[in-house]
Design an enzyme around this catalytic site. Structure first.
Site, PDB file in Angstrom:
ATOM      1  N   THR A  10       0.926  -0.994   0.071  1.00  0.00           N
ATOM      2  CA  THR A  10      -0.103   0.006  -0.064  1.00  0.00           C
ATOM      3  C   THR A  10       0.893   1.172   0.008  1.00  0.00           C
ATOM      4  OG1 THR A  10      -1.829  -1.044   0.913  1.00  0.00           O
ATOM      5  CG2 THR A  10      -1.783   1.236   1.194  1.00  0.00           C
ATOM      6  N   SER A  31       1.387  -7.559  -1.278  1.00  0.00           N
ATOM      7  CA  SER A  31       2.182  -8.362  -0.725  1.00  0.00           C
ATOM      8  C   SER A  31       1.383  -9.854  -0.453  1.00  0.00           C
ATOM      9  CB  SER A  31       2.492  -8.155   1.001  1.00  0.00           C
ATOM     10  OG  SER A  31       1.538  -8.112   1.739  1.00  0.00           O
ATOM     11  N   THR A  76       1.714  -4.881   3.969  1.00  0.00           N
ATOM     12  CA  THR A  76       1.650  -5.315   5.303  1.00  0.00           C
ATOM     13  C   THR A  76       0.928  -6.830   5.668  1.00  0.00           C
ATOM     14  OG1 THR A  76      -0.605  -4.406   5.548  1.00  0.00           O
ATOM     15  CG2 THR A  76       1.322  -3.031   6.587  1.00  0.00           C
ATOM     16  N   ASP A  77       0.075  -7.061   4.587  1.00  0.00           N
ATOM     17  CA  ASP A  77      -0.453  -8.556   4.659  1.00  0.00           C
ATOM     18  C   ASP A  77       0.431  -9.660   5.063  1.00  0.00           C
ATOM     19  OD1 ASP A  77      -2.748  -7.105   4.389  1.00  0.00           O
ATOM     20  OD2 ASP A  77      -3.094  -7.569   2.306  1.00  0.00           O
ATOM     21  N   GLN A  81      -3.214 -21.890  18.334  1.00  0.00           N
ATOM     22  CA  GLN A  81      -4.105 -20.894  17.636  1.00  0.00           C
ATOM     23  C   GLN A  81      -4.223 -19.614  18.594  1.00  0.00           C
ATOM     24  OE1 GLN A  81      -7.783 -23.131  17.284  1.00  0.00           O
ATOM     25  NE2 GLN A  81      -6.795 -24.773  15.986  1.00  0.00           N
ATOM     26  N   CYS A  82      -3.670 -19.661  19.888  1.00  0.00           N
ATOM     27  CA  CYS A  82      -3.725 -18.448  20.722  1.00  0.00           C
ATOM     28  C   CYS A  82      -2.374 -17.645  20.220  1.00  0.00           C
ATOM     29  CB  CYS A  82      -3.401 -19.034  21.979  1.00  0.00           C
ATOM     30  SG  CYS A  82      -4.811 -20.072  22.646  1.00  0.00           S
ATOM     31  N   ASP A 132      17.355 -12.160  51.349  1.00  0.00           N
ATOM     32  CA  ASP A 132      18.942 -11.555  51.655  1.00  0.00           C
ATOM     33  C   ASP A 132      19.940 -12.894  51.000  1.00  0.00           C
ATOM     34  OD1 ASP A 132      21.173 -11.002  52.635  1.00  0.00           O
ATOM     35  OD2 ASP A 132      20.620 -10.490  54.587  1.00  0.00           O
ATOM     36  N   ASP A 175      26.342 -11.967  40.085  1.00  0.00           N
ATOM     37  CA  ASP A 175      26.654 -10.625  39.525  1.00  0.00           C
ATOM     38  C   ASP A 175      26.511  -9.605  40.463  1.00  0.00           C
ATOM     39  OD1 ASP A 175      27.301  -8.736  37.590  1.00  0.00           O
ATOM     40  OD2 ASP A 175      25.116  -8.665  36.595  1.00  0.00           O
TER      41      ASP A 175
HETATM   42  N1  ASN Z   1      -1.511  -2.228   3.885  1.00  0.00           N
HETATM   43  C1  ASN Z   1      -0.868  -3.050   2.920  1.00  0.00           C
HETATM   44  O1  ASN Z   1       0.159  -3.072   2.520  1.00  0.00           O
HETATM   45  C2  ASN Z   1      -1.741  -4.163   2.336  1.00  0.00           C
HETATM   46  C3  ASN Z   1      -1.748  -4.709   0.997  1.00  0.00           C
HETATM   47  N2  ASN Z   1      -2.701  -5.546   0.535  1.00  0.00           N
HETATM   48  C4  ASN Z   1      -0.586  -5.218   0.911  1.00  0.00           C
HETATM   49  O2  ASN Z   1      -0.112  -6.294   1.873  1.00  0.00           O
HETATM   50  O3  ASN Z   1       0.421  -5.380  -0.057  1.00  0.00           O
END
Ligand code: ASN
Length: 687
Positions: free
Chosen positions: A34, A81, A112-113, A295-296, A412, A429
């Site tokens: 983005t 991405s 970001t993805d 999954q957490c 102590d 230490d």
């Molecule tokens: N905010 C972003 O960059 C999302 C975008 N779809 C990417 O990952 O390329």
């Protein structure tokens, strides 16, 4: 790897800002995302080649001295991405390899993805990385007026110019994260990333706070790049009641090399339904590496905590501990690509390679313990006896070192040996004056006085003795005590160890070859003499070793017995009774009379008379007025004699005599006059 990989046209990277070549150099590599996208006619965001470079060149601030000199390269084509694949990770890695020695740091602009995947993969691919590689991007394009792209990018560039970062990081919305610990947590927020199982490496506020102790150590080996070629990895998100038969398809395909299972909680899965368990067993038997993740988002997989999980561990499923799914998948791909056998691969999966996990296996190595069941006791010297406040930095360090089973206390330290069973090893230490941090904090020069050194030395001796008493000399795995301070003072270091050597059955031993720098401990310092083995201790100096001043000594306990202390001479005299009945003639004869001439102490003690005091005052006055300098005493050669006193006395005597004589003469001269006057008066009266 179906989509074609992007290329980087490796030509001359384009300079983005002005500024002297003395500045650090950073290469900005745009892969897409983005951050550099533009809105198309249909309103959707699309990667636009060249757009980011154009915008960056318009950022005036980049020309300021606080920024490194920036150069620009771009992927061809640039990608969202979501379209990136391991071949693109390889392209980034190759570009960094190509320019590694030309730049001080690298910024990778990325969508970001899948940024967390790329960051994790790069962390494994770039072995012995000695420079920062900072991935960044934005939730809004740089084009937008209220974009987060600008601040993310400018900050990422400054971090890439730092010499203390030697790892792959993600910078996003005021925080710097370790790449292989981070995760995209929010699709809409500008603070999209987090590193749920590890603290952030730096936080940007009004000032930049770097958590230096969390950073990866600088590399010890040559920088090497490994490509990821194996991508036959399946990730299975376990849900209640799913069909186990799909596993057969995985096994029968014959292509799958690794499986990452995303299980419940701390690594649980349905075990009552034996088909799933059997399917996992079949995968392992087929040579497929099966790793269990949770999954957490927070916490760690402890596969053998519950009976249901244990059943999987028994089938050969290995734990991914607290690794993110992103790190697990990319690490598995990296290890498989390096051509390791399934057994080697399983072993390495459980080791901490690039700070991606805290694994007991890795941290056990320096402690040379082969089991996981060891306990680490950390004793805080802060406010013993008060409520225990565990500092954040300590928690972070425990994470960094991958320590598990840690007990923290502020009891102590001097009394601890009576409360605990004998230990294998103790690292003391010790609290110290901190004189070693002088380079970072010169105020220690005025903050610490002689008394601080003395009191610290006393406490250190007590603590080291207590630490030695805590250790079992017969321990098969240890019997060692390591003593360290961040002080360079002899009183706090060699003197303390020397005291321990005299009072306990310990000997100094040399360090392993890993501790191959530092200078030897001192065996003599001014009038002090220490045990010759103190040369086995190590000293570190800020101006020589480019680190805080530091002292470290390794002791081996040879026996649990406490040696008898050598008695002082005065103890022999203790049974002498000074009663009158013991004043025998022999005893009285043994009394020594001090002669006044050589017993200066005795003369000094003699009570001063008023005359002496006057004399002393006079001498002081003479001295203060500087008469001595103006009229130095002539008798230089006379001083060769035993004393000048008799001469001086003789001189004074003769002067006195002369004076008296003069007075008498005067009297004699005056006497007839008086007589005449008297006679005249008498004559007058008579007349
Ligand atoms: N905010 C972003 O960059 C999302 C975008 N779809 C990417 O990952 O390329």
């Amino acid at each position: 790897m179906d989509s074609p990989a992007s290329k980087v046209v490796i030509s001359e990277p384009q300079l983005l800002n002005a500024g002297g070549s003395s500045r650090r150099k950073v290469l900005v590599l745009n892969t897409g995302g983005t951050i550099g996208m533009l809105k198309g006619e249909d309103g959707s965001l699309k990667p636009e080649p060249g757009a980011l470079e154009l915008r960056l060149k318009k950022i005036e601030e980049l020309n300021q001295d606080i920024f490194p000199q920036c150069f620009f390269e771009e992927f061809d084509p640039i990608l969202d991405s979501a379209d990136m694949c391991p071949a693109d990770w390889c392209t980034i890695a190759r570009c960094i390899e190509q320019h590694y020695y030309d730049f001080d740091g690298f910024v990778v602009c990325h969508g970001t993805d899948t940024m967390a995947y790329t960051a994790s993969a790069l962390s494994f691919m770039l072995e012995n990385l000695g420079k920062p590689v900072i991935l960044t991007g934005s939730q809004l394009p740089l084009e937008e007026p209220l974009t987060d792209a600008r601040s993310n990018l400018l900050r990422a560039v400054t971090f890439a110019g730092r010499a203390d970062l030697t790892e792959v990081c993600i910078f996003f919305s005021s925080k710097l994260y370790r790449g292989n610990r981070s995760k995209k947590m929010d699709a809409g927020s500008l603070s999209a990333f987090d590193s749920p199982n590890f603290p952030e490496l730096a936080v940007v506020g009004t000032e930049v706070k770097i958590h230096s102790r969390l950073l990866c150590n600088p590399p010890k080996g040559r920088f090497r790049v490994h490509m990821i070629k194996v991508t036959e990895i399946v990730v299975i998100y376990v849900v209640p009641g799913f069909a186990d038969s799909i596993f057969d398809a995985v096994v029968n395909s014959g292509r799958v090399r690794g499986v990452v299972l995303l299980l419940y909680g701390c690594g649980n899965a349905p075990a009552r339904k034996s088909s799933f368990l059997q399917a996992c067993g079949k995968l392992v038997e087929a040579g497929i590496i099966v790793v269990a993740c949770s999954q957490c988002t927070r916490g760690s997989v402890e596969i053998d905590k519950y009976a249901v999980g244990r059943a999987f561990a028994d089938r050969g499923v290995i734990a991914g501990f607290d690794m993110t799914a992103e790190a697990t998948v990319t690490k598995l791909a990296y290890l498989l690509s390096r051509g390791l056998s399934p057994a080697e691969c399983r072993k390495a999966m459980m080791e901490n390679l690039r700070g991606e996990m805290f694994s007991p296996a890795k941290t056990l190595a320096p402690w040379s313990v082969t089991k996981y069941e060891y306990r680490c006791l950390i004793l805080l010297d802060e406010s013993p006896g008060n409520a225990l406040l565990i500092p954040k930095a300590l928690v972070a360090n425990v994470h960094r070192l991958g320590l598990t089973n840690v007990v923290v206390t502020n009891l102590d330290g001097k009394k601890l040996s009576k409360m605990l069973p004998r230990l294998d090893r103790v690292l003391l230490d010790a609290p110290c004056t901190g004189s070693g941090i002088i380079a970072r904090d010169p105020s220690v020069k005025v903050k610490r006085g002689q008394k601080d050194f003395e009191s610290h030395s006393r406490l250190q001796k007590e603590l080291l003795t207590a630490a030695i008493d805590m250790v079992d000399a017969g321990s098969k795995t240890g019997g060692y005590i390591v003593y360290s301070t961040c002080s360079v003072a002899v009183e706090e270091n060699e003197a303390v160890v020397d005291h321990a050597l005299k009072t306990r059955n310990v000997e100094l031993v040399s360090f392993t070859s890993a501790v191959n720098f530092g200078v030897e401990g001192l065996c003599k310092y001014r009038e002090r003499r220490f045990h010759p083995s103190l040369n086995l201790a190590r000293r570190y100096y800020p101006h020589v070793h480019n680190m805080d001043g530091f002292f470290v000594a390794k002791l081996k306990k040879t026996s649990n017995k406490v040696p008898e202390r050598a008695k002082k001479d005065r103890s022999k005299m203790e049974d002498k009774v000074w009663g009158e009945e013991h004043w025998t003639s022999d005893f009285m004869d043994s009394v020594v009379d001090f002669e006044e001439s050589n017993g200066s102490a005795v003369t000094k003690k003699k009570k001063m008379t008023a005359r002496d005091r006057k004399k002393q005052r006079r001498e002081e006055l003479v001295k203060a007025r500087g008469y001595q300098q103006k009229y130095p005493p002539k008798a230089k050669e006379e001083s060769a004699q035993d004393s000048t006193e008799p001469l001086r006395k003789a001189k004074v005597k003769s002067l006195k005599k002369k004076k008296e004589k003069r007075a008498l003469d005067q009297d004699a001269a005056e006497a007839p006059v008086k007589k005449t006057r008297k006679t005249n008066k008498a004559k007058n009266r008579k007349a």
